[in-house]
Motif scaffolding. Structure first.
Motif, short mmCIF file in Angstrom:
data_model
loop_
_atom_site.label_atom_id
_atom_site.label_comp_id
_atom_site.label_asym_id
_atom_site.label_seq_id
_atom_site.Cartn_x
_atom_site.Cartn_y
_atom_site.Cartn_z
N ALA A 34 6.61 -7.60 -51.90
CA ALA A 34 6.17 -6.62 -50.90
C ALA A 34 6.62 -7.04 -49.50
O ALA A 34 7.21 -6.24 -48.76
CB ALA A 34 4.65 -6.45 -50.95
N THR A 59 -0.98 -10.90 -52.72
CA THR A 59 -0.57 -9.57 -52.32
C THR A 59 -1.54 -8.59 -52.96
O THR A 59 -1.63 -8.50 -54.19
CB THR A 59 0.87 -9.27 -52.77
OG1 THR A 59 1.76 -10.16 -52.08
CG2 THR A 59 1.27 -7.84 -52.44
N ALA A 110 -0.89 -1.97 -48.98
CA ALA A 110 -0.68 -3.37 -49.37
C ALA A 110 -1.06 -4.32 -48.24
O ALA A 110 -0.80 -4.04 -47.06
CB ALA A 110 0.77 -3.60 -49.77
N ILE A 169 5.13 0.64 -53.06
CA ILE A 169 5.52 -0.77 -53.01
C ILE A 169 5.19 -1.45 -54.34
O ILE A 169 6.00 -2.22 -54.88
CB ILE A 169 4.79 -1.47 -51.84
CG1 ILE A 169 5.30 -0.94 -50.50
CG2 ILE A 169 4.97 -2.99 -51.92
CD1 ILE A 169 4.54 -1.46 -49.30
#
Length: 390
Positions: free
Chosen positions: A105, A175, A190, A241
């Motif tokens: 990401a 993440t 995210a 993502i």
């Protein structure tokens, strides 16, 4: 019985640098990973020292930009390294794949400032990452996740529970996909969350049938506060993502599956040539010869499939369908090959004295992680036929 180091697979690597890289990996496997794999898996030992060594050697950031400490290697090379690591010990191979997934990401969607601030430590500074998408009530239906991130001034406050997190409780960063807006995929964002963030707690690791050295745990976010500077991408972009990360992650799982299958084949072939029955090696019997031939064919087909998908990715071409195909075929093949390896060894294959029973237990999880194989079939069918009609 200690695991043997896997026998070298003949590989076609594109550069002298990549050939030197593979030689380094094989030397590390021979010295540091394979001799301890069986005992440490049996003891449930997480090999943090191996991941530190991999990071120090530049092997935790292979597919990422050298500007931030990565290896600048194409996926075609990175995946073959993963296969070698997984053949020696799946806990290590899969752990490298998960770490790469956790870096995706920020590397792909972060700002230049974010990348400069965090990527060097993530790719080569000794840190280990984890990826937080799944939840107790949202596994395959990831767009229905319930973990929330609420804006509070310049910060976000994250509350909820993530489940089935590889490296849960031992990772240095996570993440995290959390809901910042309305229902469905468009409301997900995210974040990059430090492993020592206040309010972040890991439950006891799951008790699993395989990969006992790799901790898998729920993570509880109890008002975890992160600054907006740790939001990755735009608000509401998180699900896109996540999907892009999973396409690449599925190739990592495919490569790991072929590694496990290769190790099982080598063990079965070695046993068959040494085991005597009726006055000759059991490898002389056509039934076993054909079984081993089928195992080798499935492995080679799977390897070709994941490498073809990797080359599409390296060329900047769409590869989602091919990644799903590779993940589906390679992990199903690993399950068949490892089961057959146990059969080749007969009663010995069912004992802890030989590693094939461990390979079989480990292969099962590869059909589940990074999207179950039923989900892969849905992805492939939609690419082939279009969305389902209602």
């Amino acid at each position: 019985m200690p695991d043997r180091a896997p026998q070298p697979v003949e590989r076609q690597l594109p550069t002298e640098e990549s050939r030197d890289l593979l030689a380094l990996v094989r030397d590390m496997i021979q010295r540091e990973i394979a001799p301890r794999a069986a005992a440490e898996e049996d003891a449930g030992h997480f090999p943090r020292e191996i991941f530190a060594l991999l990071s120090e050697s530049g092997l935790l950031g292979l597919p990422y930009d050298a500007e931030y400490g990565g290896g600048d290697q194409p996926y075609e090379v990175y995946l073959q390294v993963l296969e070698e690591l997984a053949a020696a010990r799946l806990t290590v191979g899969l752990g490298v794949s998960v770490h790469s997934l956790a870096c995706h990401a920020l590397a792909g969607y972060g700002t230049k400032e974010q990348q400069a601030a965090h990527l060097p430590a993530m790719l080569g500074g000794g840190l280990l990452g984890a990826y937080c998408l799944s939840e107790p009530a949202s596994g395959s239906d990831a767009a229905s996740l319930r973990t929330k991130a609420v804006r509070d001034g310049d910060d976000w406050v994250i509350t909820g529970t993530k489940a089935w997190i590889t490296h849960g409780g031992v990772a240095d960063f996570y993440t995290v996909l959390a809901r910042t807006g309305g229902e469905g995929a468009r409301g997900i964002t995210a974040f990059l969350v430090p492993g020592d963030a206040e309010g972040l707690n890991a439950a006891a690791p799951e008790k699993k049938m395989g990969m006992k050295g790799s901790p898998t745990a729920q993570l509880n976010f109890d008002g975890v506060r992160v600054p907006d500077s740790r939001r990755v991408g735009e608000e509401g972009q998180g699900f896109a993502i996540a999907l892009s990360a999973l396409d690449s992650g599925r190739l990592g799982i495919a490569a790991c599956a072929i590694g496990v299958a290769q190790a099982a084949l080598e063990e079965a072939a070695s046993y068959a040539t040494g085991r005597q029955q009726f006055g000759r090696p059991i490898a002389d019997f056509q039934g076993l010869r054909f079984m081993l031939a089928d195992m080798a064919t499935q492995i080679e087909a799977g390897r070709s499939l994941y490498l073809a998908a990797a080359r599409l990715r390296d060329a900047g071409r769409p590869f989602s369908r091919e990644a799903a195909m590779a993940k589906l075929f390679c992990t199903d093949a690993a399950m068949r090959v490892t089961t057959d390896a146990v059969q080749v060894l007969g009663g010995y294959g069912y004992t802890l004295d030989f590693p094939v029973e461990r390979y079989m237990r480990e292969a099962k999880v590869l059909q589940i992680v990074e999207g179950t194989n039923q989900i892969q079939r849905m992805v492939i069918a939609r690419r082939l036929l279009g969305p389902e009609t209602r």
